[in-house]
Structure formats: C-alpha cells, structure tokens
Design a protein around this motif. Structure first.
Motif, PDB file in Angstrom:
ATOM      1  N   SER A   1      37.118  24.560  45.777  1.00 22.77           N
ATOM      2  CA  SER A   1      37.581  25.813  45.195  1.00 22.77           C
ATOM      3  C   SER A   1      38.120  26.754  46.271  1.00 22.77           C
ATOM      4  O   SER A   1      37.342  27.316  47.046  1.00 22.77           O
TER       5      SER A   1
ATOM      6  N   HIS B   1      37.607  31.645  49.881  1.00 21.31           N
ATOM      7  CA  HIS B   1      38.144  32.960  50.223  1.00 21.31           C
ATOM      8  C   HIS B   1      37.023  33.987  50.269  1.00 21.31           C
ATOM      9  O   HIS B   1      36.953  34.821  51.185  1.00 21.31           O
ATOM     10  N   GLN B   2      36.118  33.930  49.305  1.00 18.84           N
ATOM     11  CA  GLN B   2      34.975  34.839  49.295  1.00 18.84           C
ATOM     12  C   GLN B   2      34.071  34.577  50.495  1.00 18.84           C
ATOM     13  O   GLN B   2      33.530  35.515  51.093  1.00 18.84           O
TER      14      GLN B   2
ATOM     15  N   GLY C   1      36.190  33.295  40.255  1.00 22.54           N
ATOM     16  CA  GLY C   1      37.072  34.444  40.114  1.00 22.54           C
ATOM     17  C   GLY C   1      36.464  35.554  39.260  1.00 22.54           C
ATOM     18  O   GLY C   1      36.617  36.739  39.569  1.00 22.54           O
TER      19      GLY C   1
ATOM     20  N   HIS D   1      30.820  30.068  47.572  1.00 28.84           N
ATOM     21  CA  HIS D   1      31.161  31.356  48.191  1.00 28.84           C
ATOM     22  C   HIS D   1      30.371  31.614  49.474  1.00 28.84           C
ATOM     23  O   HIS D   1      30.525  32.664  50.089  1.00 28.84           O
TER      24      HIS D   1
ATOM     25  N   THR E   1      39.114  29.681  45.790  1.00 28.10           N
ATOM     26  CA  THR E   1      38.586  31.009  45.473  1.00 28.10           C
ATOM     27  C   THR E   1      37.230  31.218  46.118  1.00 28.10           C
ATOM     28  O   THR E   1      36.952  32.261  46.723  1.00 28.10           O
TER      29      THR E   1
ATOM     30  N   GLN F   1      36.979  27.398  39.582  1.00 29.61           N
ATOM     31  CA  GLN F   1      37.907  28.432  40.028  1.00 29.61           C
ATOM     32  C   GLN F   1      37.771  29.684  39.160  1.00 29.61           C
ATOM     33  O   GLN F   1      37.698  30.812  39.659  1.00 29.61           O
TER      34      GLN F   1
END
Length: 221
Positions: A77, A82-83, A21, A57, A79, A17
């Motif tokens: 993850s 989201h990407q 980030g 990602h 994060t 994470q």
C-alpha cells in the motif's frame, strides 16, 4: 486458480488503500506487542538491521528505528508507506527508515544474505495461498544472513473468524472485506523446515479477540 488468486490480491490492495486513506494511522502510534518482543529477540541475536514485511503505516517499523535498528519497511500500500514516512520525519528517525512498495507474492528486492532480521505482523495470514507462503519464506531465507532471525505472527484456525464469511479455499476466509489465511499448526511446522523453530507462542489481540501465534525461527550460522 492463479487468476482467482490475482483477482483476490487486487481486491485486497484496493481495500487496504481505501482503509488507510479513510483511517490514517488506524492502528495507533504504540507498537504491537509482537514488535516489542521481536526487538528484544533481534537485539539478543546481535542484529542491527531489520526488514519489516507488511509494515502498513509504520507503528512497528518506527519502534524498531527508535530502538536503534536500521529498518527497511515494505508494504503493497503506497498510502500506508506515505503515512509511515511522515511519521518517521515527525519522530526524527527518518535516517533509520527506508520504504519500498512491494507485493510479497514477488521476489524480495534485496540481495542474498543482506539483512539480520525479518519481522512480519499478520502479513503471512493475508490472502496468500499456501504455495505463495512457501515461496515467501524461501525469499526470507534467501535475504537473511547466517544466524538471522524471522519473527512473524498469524491468525490460526482457532480464531473466531475461521470459517466465517466468504470462503476462498486453502483456509482463506473473507470477513468484513478483509481476507485472511488461517494457519493450522502443521503449516507453521512446514514453513519452518530447514530452520530452527525456537517458539510458537499463542496470544490474543484486539477486541474480538483475534487469536494468533507468534513464531520465532532462525537460520543456522
């Protein structure tokens, strides 16, 4: 042992994470070479939908989508995912991509025989015990349709980081905050029990370089 495994898993999630980030899109936009190969294998097998485990990602999931596949991308993850979703919208392939936060130590959130192909680049060589790996491959088998194909890559025991850093047992070694399960060849064969093992291809990736196997196995029709 179970408690130690859970603590290691939680520490690795926190580490990933933080890494995603601090370094958005850390692996770049170009797909990995295993994903390029897998897309060709999946197309030859007549697949139309792909499940990617450990999508991060999304560079490989997005490649599959651009190649015309419908993609279900999972990762533990939020994060990273989201990407991935942001990149899918930017590349106008969002209709082909769905995401789900999922830890592969748990059962896959899919029905039996519901996908044509499964891809996992370096997911199986994360901090997963041999017992967890067998359970995961059994889940992959469950969700694949007859004739379905599974392509995965793993770091093996010939890698320079094998035996370096902090040892967690079961061929799991942590170096620079990242824990990896380094595969002996026998583990590849064990995980292919009941499958047709089509290929075990040795290759290198990255600046170290990392030494990996690309494994292709299929279910009978």
């Amino acid at each position: 042992m179970y408690q130690r495994e859970r603590e290691l898993a939680a520490a690795q999630l926190e580490h990933w994470q933080q890494t995603y980030g601090e370094h958005p899109g850390m692996y770049g936009e170009e797909p990995s070479q295993p994903a390029v190969h897998a897309a060709e294998v999946f197309r030859a097998a007549g697949a139309s939908d792909v499940l990617e485990l450990g999508a991060g990602h999304g560079r490989d999931a997005l490649h599959f989508a651009r190649q015309g596949f419908t993609v279900q991308a999972t990762d533990f993850s939020p994060t990273g995912l989201h990407q991935l979703r942001d990149a899918a919208r930017a590349q106008s392939v969002e209709e082909r991509v769905t995401t789900a936060v999922h830890d592969v130590r748990e059962a896959l959130p899919l029905p039996d025989a519901s996908v044509d192909a499964v891809f996992a680049h370096m997911l199986l060589c994360m901090a997963l015990s041999t017992k967890e790996l067998h359970a995961l491959v059994a889940e992959v088998r469950r969700v694949l349709r007859p004739g379905g194909v599974f392509v995965y890559t793993v770091r093996h025991t010939g890698d320079a980081h094998y035996g370096a850093g902090a040892g967690h047992g079961d061929d799991i070694w942590e170096h620079g905050g990242f824990a990896a399960h380094f595969f002996p060849r026998g583990l590849v064969d064990d995980l292919a029990d009941g499958w047709t093992l089509n290929e075990v291809h040795a290759f290198e990736e990255g600046g170290l370089p990392r030494r990996l196997w690309r494994v292709t196995q299929a279910l009978p029709r």
